[in-house]
Write an enzyme that holds these catalytic residues in place. Structure first.
Site, PDB file in Angstrom:
ATOM      1  N   GLU A 220       0.829  -1.205   0.000  1.00 31.28           N
ATOM      2  CA  GLU A 220       0.000   0.000   0.000  1.00 31.28           C
ATOM      3  C   GLU A 220       0.869   1.264   0.000  1.00 31.28           C
ATOM      4  OE1 GLU A 220      -3.608  -0.747   2.331  1.00 31.28           O
ATOM      5  OE2 GLU A 220      -3.594   1.360   2.857  1.00 31.28           O
TER       6      GLU A 220
ATOM      7  N   HIS B 281       6.353 -27.191  -0.226  1.00 32.87           N
ATOM      8  CA  HIS B 281       5.646 -28.285  -0.882  1.00 32.87           C
ATOM      9  C   HIS B 281       4.535 -27.770  -1.797  1.00 32.87           C
ATOM     10  CE1 HIS B 281       7.879 -31.027   1.702  1.00 32.87           C
ATOM     11  NE2 HIS B 281       7.808 -30.020   2.558  1.00 32.87           N
TER      12      HIS B 281
ATOM     13  N   LYS C 261     -13.160   2.963  -1.168  1.00 28.54           N
ATOM     14  CA  LYS C 261     -13.996   3.207   0.014  1.00 28.54           C
ATOM     15  C   LYS C 261     -15.128   4.175  -0.344  1.00 28.54           C
ATOM     16  CE  LYS C 261     -10.800   2.738   3.942  1.00 28.54           C
ATOM     17  NZ  LYS C 261     -10.186   3.445   5.057  1.00 28.54           N
TER      18      LYS C 261
HETATM   19  O1  PA5 Z   1      -3.080   1.871   5.825  1.00 29.41           O
HETATM   20  C1  PA5 Z   1      -4.158   2.407   5.645  1.00 29.41           C
HETATM   21  O2  PA5 Z   1      -4.317   3.645   5.686  1.00 29.41           O
HETATM   22  C2  PA5 Z   1      -5.408   1.595   5.387  1.00 29.41           C
HETATM   23  O3  PA5 Z   1      -5.119   0.252   5.158  1.00 29.41           O
HETATM   24  C3  PA5 Z   1      -6.352   1.713   6.576  1.00 29.41           C
HETATM   25  O4  PA5 Z   1      -5.705   1.255   7.738  1.00 29.41           O
HETATM   26  C4  PA5 Z   1      -7.661   0.921   6.369  1.00 29.41           C
HETATM   27  O5  PA5 Z   1      -8.261   1.278   5.161  1.00 29.41           O
HETATM   28  C5  PA5 Z   1      -8.627   1.188   7.519  1.00 29.41           C
HETATM   29  O6  PA5 Z   1      -8.880   2.546   7.631  1.00 29.41           O
HETATM   30  P1  PA5 Z   1      -9.497   3.154   8.929  1.00 29.41           P
HETATM   31  O7  PA5 Z   1      -8.550   2.962  10.051  1.00 29.41           O
HETATM   32  O8  PA5 Z   1      -9.675   4.621   8.608  1.00 29.41           O
HETATM   33  O9  PA5 Z   1     -10.808   2.482   9.167  1.00 29.41           O
END
Ligand code: PA5
Length: 425
Positions: free
Chosen positions: A278, A304, A418
């Protein structure tokens, strides 16, 4: 040899460097300096919040967190945690790595990190069988999966045992805190989800699960102190970030596997994958799509299933192994129930030895085919060593972001999905 000793673990990058002549000869100091300056500027303008958070976390916040944890442990029989992505994986992987079976039975924890019917039904069954405390973790306070799961289960939950962990100023959950006085803890605004394991996001569920969070933070602090004594060229976080970047960009190995030979570290690979994928998988400053594909796997199990592909399939992979240093309490195989001369040799070996030798054999076999590998070896698996490891990975990932010329701290692709989900609902 590029075998670096860090607080609690070593990282051996030797073949990553030996197998690439261009990398060996690359004059890396200018690249390191430029990344270092860029990160320093971010540190100064406080956008690199994660790095010194273990030192900066207010003592009152730790005290509140420990108080909440103590009270909830005394009043409830288990814990439900609603959170996803960075609001789930950090604490979950540390708990999986360090919790004993006894602790799991004494105070079970259920993570609701999905909204498929099966996951919801399992969560419902968990909360309806015992009196549970609940953590709702969402930095933004508006993640559909986290909120919808919580709404559905809320009829089984005690609001007095519910803690909201969210942004200190904004978002729907913060509004609830302000209007309905829920127990709550803040997420530092300048620390993004996947870099938040050492904040209240990770620390409260870990404390509730019996983890010594002070030792975890101390491990991270030790790592930081250690790195501060090194010059850039000897800094393994820079060398690790460079080697991974180089094999992707210059040697066309764009798939990076992390393969612990320890079942309790499987979830750590999910955290690793999220952190790096990410952070790096995006458009760089020139508008080009960059970022390797990160994958987690598990040894010896996946020898395996995947090793054949690693060895003779497309030569587009880089493999990192994780092992644990052997200690005196090793567990011997013991004798076969049926006398079996062919397997006599096995009886005297320990599982630790078999496991480590399997890792070494795999690395040797892959290296002989030209596949670059690296090895991380934990001295022991403790709060301290994991704290150091987590911060090391976060820092190396941030450095890598500079090499790829991306903003490692945003996630426009995730945010768009989202938003589209919210709109379509
Ligand atoms: O790293 C990130 O920003 C995302 O993976 C968030 O952690 C994830 O989308 C969850 O978001 P939030 O904590 O706002 O619910």
């Amino acid at each position: 040899m590029k075998n670096y000793s860090l607080p609690g673990f070593t990282i051996n990058l030797t073949t990553l460097f030996e197998f690439s002549k261009t990398l060996q000869n690359f004059n890396r100091l200018p690249l390191f300096e430029s990344a270092h300056n860029a990160l320093n500027a971010k540190f100064e303008n406080q956008t690199l919040g994660f790095f010194d958070w273990p030192e900066r976390i207010p003592a009152e916040e730790i005290a509140t967190l420990q108080q909440i944890s103590k009270e909830l442990r005394a009043r409830y029989e288990g814990l439900l945690v609603c959170g996803i992505g960075g609001s789930h994986l950090g604490a979950a992987c540390v708990l999986e790595a360090l919790r004993s079976e006894k602790e799991e039975n004494e105070f079970p924890i259920f993570w609701l990190n999905n909204v498929d019917r099966w996951a919801i039904e399992r969560a419902k069954s968990f909360v309806s069988r015992r009196k549970v405390a609940t953590l709702i973790i969402s930095k933004s306070g508006n993640t559909t999966e986290t909120l919808s799961g919580f709404f559905h289960l809320s009829r089984f939950l005690d609001p007095k045992g519910t803690v909201l962990i969210t942004d200190p100023n904004s978002g729907e959950l913060r509004r609830w805190v302000n209007t309905h006085s829920y127990l709550n803890l803040p997420v530092p605004p300048n620390i993004g989800g996947r870099f938040s394991v050492l904040t209240s996001v990770g620390l409260l569920p870990m404390a509730l699960g019996g983890i010594d969070i002070l030792a975890l933070l101390d491990g991270a602090k030790q790592l930081r102190r250690h790195l501060a004594t090194l010059n850039l060229l000897d800094n393994p976080a820079y060398q690790y970030a460079l080697a991974s970047f180089w094999w992707d960009k210059k040697e066309n190995r764009s798939i990076h596997y992390l393969m612990p030979y320890l079942s309790q570290l499987k979830l750590l690979t999910d955290w690793f994958v999220q952190l790096w994928a990410e952070s790096l998988g995006k458009k760089n400053t020139e508008g080009m799509s960059v970022g390797p594909t990160f994958v987690g796997s598990l040894g010896t199990r996946d020898q395996h299933s995947l090793l054949q592909l690693f060895k003779e399939g497309p030569q587009n992979k880089l493999i990192g192994f994780i092992d644990l240093k052997e200690n005196s309490e090793s567990l011997k195989v013991g004798t076969s129930p049926v006398p079996s001369p062919q397997f006599e040799y096995l009886c005297h070996h320990s599982f630790e030895e078999i496991n480590s030798k399997a890792l070494q054999a795999t690395a040797k076999s892959l290296n002989s085919a030209g596949t670059p590998t690296y090895q991380i070896v934990f001295e022991e698996l403790t709060c301290r060593t994991l704290g150091a490891f987590l911060l090391f990975q976060e820092l190396a990932c941030a450095i890598s972001g500079e090499f790829y010329q991306v903003n490692a701290f945003n996630q426009p692709g995730v945010e768009e999905a989202k938003r589209l989900l919210r709109e379509s609902l």
